[in-house]
Design a protein around this motif. Structure first.
Motif, mmCIF file in Angstrom:
data_model
loop_
_atom_site.group_PDB
_atom_site.id
_atom_site.type_symbol
_atom_site.label_atom_id
_atom_site.label_comp_id
_atom_site.label_asym_id
_atom_site.label_seq_id
_atom_site.Cartn_x
_atom_site.Cartn_y
_atom_site.Cartn_z
ATOM 1 N N ALA A 8 26.724 37.353 6.682
ATOM 2 C CA ALA A 8 27.012 35.880 7.670
ATOM 3 C C ALA A 8 28.381 35.418 7.698
ATOM 4 C CB ALA A 8 25.872 35.099 7.042
ATOM 5 N N GLU A 9 29.100 35.245 6.112
ATOM 6 C CA GLU A 9 29.788 34.847 5.943
ATOM 7 C C GLU A 9 30.666 35.908 6.329
ATOM 8 O OE1 GLU A 9 30.543 34.859 1.913
ATOM 9 O OE2 GLU A 9 29.107 32.842 2.003
ATOM 10 N N ARG A 10 30.164 37.984 6.485
ATOM 11 C CA ARG A 10 31.093 38.719 7.160
ATOM 12 C C ARG A 10 31.535 38.309 8.358
ATOM 13 N NH1 ARG A 10 34.825 41.601 4.730
ATOM 14 N NH2 ARG A 10 33.845 43.970 5.276
ATOM 15 N N VAL A 11 30.234 38.146 9.142
ATOM 16 C CA VAL A 11 30.396 37.981 10.324
ATOM 17 C C VAL A 11 30.739 37.159 11.020
ATOM 18 C CG1 VAL A 11 28.321 37.582 12.511
ATOM 19 C CG2 VAL A 11 27.780 38.866 10.649
ATOM 20 N N GLU A 12 31.016 36.136 10.622
ATOM 21 C CA GLU A 12 31.761 34.848 10.585
ATOM 22 C C GLU A 12 33.174 34.877 10.680
ATOM 23 O OE1 GLU A 12 32.360 30.222 8.538
ATOM 24 O OE2 GLU A 12 30.092 30.819 9.184
ATOM 25 N N GLU A 13 33.968 35.966 9.603
ATOM 26 C CA GLU A 13 35.280 36.365 9.342
ATOM 27 C C GLU A 13 35.096 37.325 10.344
ATOM 28 O OE1 GLU A 13 37.399 38.935 5.921
ATOM 29 O OE2 GLU A 13 35.934 37.826 5.776
ATOM 30 N N TRP A 14 34.852 38.363 10.710
ATOM 31 C CA TRP A 14 34.848 38.901 12.154
ATOM 32 C C TRP A 14 35.487 37.901 13.455
ATOM 33 C CZ3 TRP A 14 30.750 42.440 10.482
ATOM 34 C CH2 TRP A 14 31.000 43.531 9.634
ATOM 35 N N GLN A 58 40.863 34.585 16.885
ATOM 36 C CA GLN A 58 42.596 34.534 16.519
ATOM 37 C C GLN A 58 43.090 35.957 17.506
ATOM 38 O OE1 GLN A 58 43.585 32.542 15.260
ATOM 39 N NE2 GLN A 58 46.498 32.814 15.541
ATOM 40 N N GLN A 59 43.284 37.320 17.452
ATOM 41 C CA GLN A 59 43.058 38.517 18.056
ATOM 42 C C GLN A 59 43.295 38.387 20.114
ATOM 43 O OE1 GLN A 59 41.363 41.924 16.765
ATOM 44 N NE2 GLN A 59 42.887 42.443 15.678
ATOM 45 N N GLY A 60 42.213 37.984 20.428
ATOM 46 C CA GLY A 60 41.698 37.297 21.471
ATOM 47 C C GLY A 60 43.164 36.251 22.095
ATOM 48 N N ILE A 61 43.461 35.377 20.872
ATOM 49 C CA ILE A 61 44.490 33.970 21.281
ATOM 50 C C ILE A 61 45.433 34.053 21.658
ATOM 51 C CG2 ILE A 61 45.293 31.734 20.367
ATOM 52 C CD1 ILE A 61 42.218 31.240 19.631
ATOM 53 N N GLU A 62 45.687 35.462 20.261
ATOM 54 C CA GLU A 62 46.802 35.996 20.331
ATOM 55 C C GLU A 62 48.049 36.672 21.555
ATOM 56 O OE1 GLU A 62 47.108 37.714 16.718
ATOM 57 O OE2 GLU A 62 47.150 35.735 15.671
#
Length: 96
Positions: free
Chosen positions: A3-9, A15-19
């Protein structure tokens, strides 16, 4: 852990989409700015040429009389008036 890895991804993808959106927005803004600048330059050039032609054909007083009208015209109108100066007998004929 998963769950932590999914949240991180998910955060990374967001963030990539925003950039990417910001980059695309900046590029679009630059292109729009360049186009506006080109149009403004064409208009200013058209104004200068037409004022000079009016002055040469009808005198400085005529150019000053019609300066405001010429400066307020759009590019298409300036082109039309510039063509009319070839056959105009008097300044009023340009703006008819």
């Amino acid at each position: 852990m998963l769950a932590e890895r999914v949240e991180e991804w998910t955060r990374d993808w967001k963030q990539q989409g925003i950039e990417e959106g910001r980059r695309e927005g900046r590029e679009l803004g630059r292109e729009e700015g360049r186009e506006e600048g080109r149009e403004e330059g064409r208009k200013e050039g058209g104004e200068a040429v037409l004022l000079r032609l009016v002055e040469m054909r009808f005198g400085a007083e005529a150019a000053e009389t019609y300066r405001a009208r010429i400066e307020q015209a759009d590019s298409e109108t300036l082109l039309r008036w510039s063509e009319r100066i070839l056959t105009a007998k008097r300044p009023e004929d340009l703006f008819a």
